[in-house]
Design a protein around this motif. Structure first.
Motif, PDB file in Angstrom:
ATOM      1  N   ASN A 150      24.011  49.560 -31.577  1.00 37.05           N
ATOM      2  CA  ASN A 150      23.202  50.181 -30.471  1.00 37.05           C
ATOM      3  C   ASN A 150      21.619  49.866 -30.793  1.00 37.05           C
ATOM      4  OD1 ASN A 150      24.689  51.232 -28.405  1.00 37.05           O
ATOM      5  ND2 ASN A 150      25.639  52.307 -30.134  1.00 37.05           N
ATOM      6  N   LEU A 151      21.420  49.313 -31.945  1.00 33.55           N
ATOM      7  CA  LEU A 151      19.999  48.933 -32.283  1.00 33.55           C
ATOM      8  C   LEU A 151      19.605  47.544 -31.511  1.00 33.55           C
ATOM      9  CD1 LEU A 151      19.825  49.541 -36.114  1.00 33.55           C
ATOM     10  CD2 LEU A 151      18.740  50.836 -34.258  1.00 33.55           C
ATOM     11  N   VAL A 152      20.793  46.876 -31.033  1.00 31.51           N
ATOM     12  CA  VAL A 152      20.321  45.632 -30.362  1.00 31.51           C
ATOM     13  C   VAL A 152      20.261  45.852 -28.739  1.00 31.51           C
ATOM     14  CG1 VAL A 152      21.442  43.258 -30.038  1.00 31.51           C
ATOM     15  CG2 VAL A 152      21.706  44.574 -32.230  1.00 31.51           C
ATOM     16  N   GLU A 153      19.676  45.016 -28.366  1.00 35.14           N
ATOM     17  CA  GLU A 153      19.462  45.136 -26.804  1.00 35.14           C
ATOM     18  C   GLU A 153      20.669  44.862 -26.290  1.00 35.14           C
ATOM     19  OE1 GLU A 153      17.710  42.688 -28.527  1.00 35.14           O
ATOM     20  OE2 GLU A 153      15.730  43.594 -28.723  1.00 35.14           O
ATOM     21  N   PRO A 154      21.160  45.694 -25.294  1.00 36.19           N
ATOM     22  CA  PRO A 154      22.524  45.686 -24.582  1.00 36.19           C
ATOM     23  C   PRO A 154      22.926  43.972 -24.275  1.00 36.19           C
ATOM     24  CG  PRO A 154      21.096  47.627 -23.689  1.00 36.19           C
ATOM     25  CD  PRO A 154      20.275  47.060 -24.581  1.00 36.19           C
ATOM     26  N   GLU A 155      21.691  43.218 -23.677  1.00 33.85           N
ATOM     27  CA  GLU A 155      22.001  41.991 -23.266  1.00 33.85           C
ATOM     28  C   GLU A 155      22.219  41.126 -24.291  1.00 33.85           C
ATOM     29  OE1 GLU A 155      17.628  42.695 -23.477  1.00 33.85           O
ATOM     30  OE2 GLU A 155      19.364  43.711 -22.428  1.00 33.85           O
TER      31      GLU A 155
END
Length: 191
Positions: A150-155
Motif C-alpha cells: 500500500n506504499l506503492v501507487e495503485p497503478e
C-alpha cells in the motif's frame, strides 16, 4: 579519522565467482508442507530485451511464516528441509525459474501480519547496488491491507504481483522490468 562509506563497485562481470555453491532453484525439499509453486519469469531491460547476466536472489518464510534464519525467534515450527533462500542465474534469454512453497504471513510493522511475499534482490553487470523488490501472490486477500504494497501507487502495484500461468497449474509468472512504463517497483533500502 573520518568515517565515510567506501565507494560502491559494480557487481560484474565476475560476480559468479564464489556464488556457485549458493545456487539453489528448489527452496522446499521433499516433505516440506505448504502449497508448492514454481515461479518463472525474465529479466528485461527498458526496451524489453533480455538481460543475460543477471542473478535473482530470493528470501522467504516457510508456510508457517517462519524464516530459516537464526534471528527469527518466532514461536512457530520450522520445516526441516526448507531452505528459504536461493540464488538463481538467468539464462541467455533472461529467463529464470525456481520452485518453492507459498510463504505464510510474517510480522510487519507494529506486529501486524504482512501478506505472503518473497523478497527479491537483482544483481547484474553495471549495477552499483542490488535492486530490491518483492513478489506477492495473485488472489491473496491479505494484499488489500499489506503495509508495503500500500506504499506503492495503485497503478504500479501490479508489477509486484505474480500472475497465474495460463499454461501450467501451480506456476506463476513474474518478470523484472528494469526501466520504462511497466518498470518493476524497486525499494530503496537505505544502504
Amino acid at each position: 579519522m573520518s568515517l565515510q562509506a567506501t565507494t560502491s563497485q559494480t557487481v560484474g562481470p565476475y560476480f559468479s565467482i564464489g556464488l556457485t555453491r549458493l545456487k539453489r532453484v528448489d527452496l522446499a525439499g521433499p516433505g516440506v508442507s505448504g502449497e508448492r509453486i514454481t515461479i518463472e519469469g525474465r529479466v528485461l531491460d527498458g526496451e524489453r530485451k533480455p538481460v543475460s547476466d543477471a542473478m535473482i536472489e530470493i528470501w522467504q518464510a516457510d508456510s508457517h511464516g517462519k524464516y530459516a534464519h537464526p534471528e527469527d525467534d518466532q514461536k512457530k515450527p520450522l520445516e526441516p528441509g526448507f531452505q528459504g533462500f536461493g540464488r538463481i542465474p538467468v539464462d541467455e534469454n533472461g529467463k529464470f525459474s525456481f520452485t518453492t512453497i507459498k510463504p505464510g504471513a510474517v510480522p510487519g510493522p507494529k506486529g501486524n501480519p504482512q501478506a505472503p511475499h518473497i523478497a527479491v534482490s537483482v544483481f547484474m553487470r553495471g549495477l552499483l547496488r542490488r535492486l530490491v523488490t518483492r513478489i506477492y501472490f495473485p488472489d491473496e486477500p491479505a494484499n488489500a491491507g499489506e503495509f508495503v504494497l500500500n506504499l506503492v501507487e495503485p497503478e504500479r502495484r501490479a508489477t509486484l504481483i505474480a500472475k497465474k500461468s495460463v499454461n501450467q497449474i501451480g506456476t506463476l509468472e513474474w518478470n523484472v522490468i528494469l526501466q520504462g512504463p511497466d518498470e518493476t517497483v524497486f525499494f530503496d533500502i537505505g544502504l
